[in-house]
Write a protein that holds these residues in place. Sequence first.
Motif, PDB file in Angstrom:
ATOM      1  N   SER A 148      -8.313  16.678   4.164  1.00  0.00           N
ATOM      2  CA  SER A 148      -8.199  15.215   5.288  1.00  0.00           C
ATOM      3  C   SER A 148      -7.001  15.704   6.812  1.00  0.00           C
ATOM      4  O   SER A 148      -6.834  14.766   7.845  1.00  0.00           O
ATOM      5  CB  SER A 148      -8.128  13.943   4.981  1.00  0.00           C
ATOM      6  OG  SER A 148      -6.189  13.616   4.600  1.00  0.00           O
ATOM      7  N   GLY A 149      -5.889  16.778   6.190  1.00  0.00           N
ATOM      8  CA  GLY A 149      -5.134  16.911   7.366  1.00  0.00           C
ATOM      9  C   GLY A 149      -3.915  16.177   6.962  1.00  0.00           C
ATOM     10  O   GLY A 149      -3.403  15.571   8.602  1.00  0.00           O
ATOM     11  N   GLY A 150      -3.501  15.592   5.802  1.00  0.00           N
ATOM     12  CA  GLY A 150      -2.149  14.936   5.218  1.00  0.00           C
ATOM     13  C   GLY A 150      -2.044  13.649   5.700  1.00  0.00           C
ATOM     14  O   GLY A 150      -1.185  13.101   5.431  1.00  0.00           O
ATOM     15  N   LYS A 151      -3.753  12.797   5.509  1.00  0.00           N
ATOM     16  CA  LYS A 151      -3.750  11.798   5.331  1.00  0.00           C
ATOM     17  C   LYS A 151      -3.706  11.495   3.715  1.00  0.00           C
ATOM     18  O   LYS A 151      -3.742  12.208   3.297  1.00  0.00           O
ATOM     19  CB  LYS A 151      -4.718  11.228   6.100  1.00  0.00           C
ATOM     20  CG  LYS A 151      -5.268  11.312   7.304  1.00  0.00           C
ATOM     21  CD  LYS A 151      -5.965  10.458   8.140  1.00  0.00           C
ATOM     22  CE  LYS A 151      -6.081  11.229   9.829  1.00  0.00           C
ATOM     23  NZ  LYS A 151      -7.087  10.418  10.132  1.00  0.00           N
ATOM     24  N   ARG A 152      -3.541  10.328   3.818  1.00  0.00           N
ATOM     25  CA  ARG A 152      -2.583  10.471   2.003  1.00  0.00           C
ATOM     26  C   ARG A 152      -3.529   8.185   1.879  1.00  0.00           C
ATOM     27  O   ARG A 152      -4.178   7.935   3.278  1.00  0.00           O
ATOM     28  CB  ARG A 152      -1.938  10.093   1.305  1.00  0.00           C
ATOM     29  CG  ARG A 152      -0.931   9.429   2.057  1.00  0.00           C
ATOM     30  CD  ARG A 152       0.949   9.450   1.601  1.00  0.00           C
ATOM     31  NE  ARG A 152       0.654  11.003   0.901  1.00  0.00           N
ATOM     32  CZ  ARG A 152       1.839  11.934   1.777  1.00  0.00           C
ATOM     33  NH1 ARG A 152       2.619  11.281   2.370  1.00  0.00           N
ATOM     34  NH2 ARG A 152       1.766  12.998   1.225  1.00  0.00           N
ATOM     35  N   VAL A 153      -3.841   7.155   0.756  1.00  0.00           N
ATOM     36  CA  VAL A 153      -4.212   6.265   0.853  1.00  0.00           C
ATOM     37  C   VAL A 153      -2.736   5.447  -0.170  1.00  0.00           C
ATOM     38  O   VAL A 153      -2.028   6.538  -0.854  1.00  0.00           O
ATOM     39  CB  VAL A 153      -5.793   5.629  -0.029  1.00  0.00           C
ATOM     40  CG1 VAL A 153      -6.380   6.676   0.470  1.00  0.00           C
ATOM     41  CG2 VAL A 153      -5.670   6.154  -1.445  1.00  0.00           C
ATOM     42  N   HIS A 154      -2.381   3.808   0.286  1.00  0.00           N
ATOM     43  CA  HIS A 154      -1.486   3.823  -0.505  1.00  0.00           C
ATOM     44  C   HIS A 154      -2.253   2.277  -1.328  1.00  0.00           C
ATOM     45  O   HIS A 154      -3.129   1.886  -0.801  1.00  0.00           O
ATOM     46  CB  HIS A 154      -0.895   2.722   0.835  1.00  0.00           C
ATOM     47  CG  HIS A 154      -0.230   3.677   2.276  1.00  0.00           C
ATOM     48  ND1 HIS A 154       0.644   3.143   2.396  1.00  0.00           N
ATOM     49  CD2 HIS A 154      -0.996   4.515   2.627  1.00  0.00           C
ATOM     50  CE1 HIS A 154       1.217   4.688   3.292  1.00  0.00           C
ATOM     51  NE2 HIS A 154      -0.066   5.141   3.497  1.00  0.00           N
TER      52      HIS A 154
END
Length: 390
Positions: free
Chosen positions: A92-98
């Motif tokens: 995703s180009g450096g995204k994550r979930v919390h």
Amino acid sequence: MRTQVAIIGSGPSGLLLGQLLHRAGIDNIILDRVSKEHILGRIRAGVLEEGMAQMMEEAGVGARMKRENLLHDGFDMVFDDEVHRIDLFNLSGGKRVHVYGQTELTHDLMDAREAEGLTTIHEAQNVQPHDFDGEKPYVTYEKDGVSQRIDCDFIAGCDGFHGVCRKVLSDGGMQTFEKVYPFGWLGLLADVPPVHHELIYVNHARGFALCSQRSETRSRYYVQCAVSENVEDWSADMFWDELRRRLPDETAQKVITGPALEMSIAPLRSVVSEPMRFGRLFLAGDAAHIVPPTGAKGLNLAASDVHYLFEGLREHYLDRSDAGLDVYSQKALHRIWNAERFSWWMTSVMHRFPDMSTFDRRIQQAEFYQLVHSKAASTALAENYVGLPY
């Protein structure tokens, strides 16, 4: 009483909207028919998109979340014991979930509102919005046997699918689209370490399973069950046994069991109601839409609704423009339908349906093959899971 925005519903969407409005200098009052304790006792979602996390920061209530949340860079998908990791961060180009429990998020918002001395009216009976199709809407309610009235400029309906805001619109003007799935999720919450540091989604011959967590010491697990089943027919030991049957052997051996803090069965369905604006009444969150929990979109969609509604109200009061309010429904629904599509896809791929044919099963296997061998397919999954831009 007089306020600028009357917010019906003190769940996360109503509280987040109220906090954002307050920080922009826009007066608001929140009403709810239930107590604060009842709201904080509800067990809900725990996976936040980055957009939702950023909105908590914008609202000035993100400090504890930043300290205590778990950042996940990916998750595992399991088909017939074959494990494939979806690398969210790189795809995703450096995204994550919390990972941060909705109860904790709600607590943070409530604490901030109380610290600011803002008005929240709990246990308000017979709440009713009036004249929202005109220029001078107002809300009536009863508290301690006394009838009260709040005059306002706008009403935000954040009171859920069974709330009064949907009910006053049920006689016309609103079109509802719905899909009901032929199974539910039996969920168990326990104070035990999670079996894995990231989520695990499982498609097994016995049905779907999900291993998730709320913290490093609190786990949330689910197994697919028939909609006709009753939670009273399940013990914690029965649940743990069924969960382990659906996991790969190596993972099953690592499951730490414990007493259930909560067990419940949630039916799965998709609902979208259009439009989301009726004069000076705006719907947000579950009052307008429901998604299956498979794609972790319910709370996150409520947050994007709040984003669009807040921007519209801010423009109205600070920029003297109604452009944002005029396109609120259109913008919110565009993102909602994309999330509904993704949640439908995840649900279709990961569950065993009662009437599933051998052809249907082969299609599921082909979908998994695509995810394993096609970066484009995995990228599409990752981009939707971490959340499309607002």
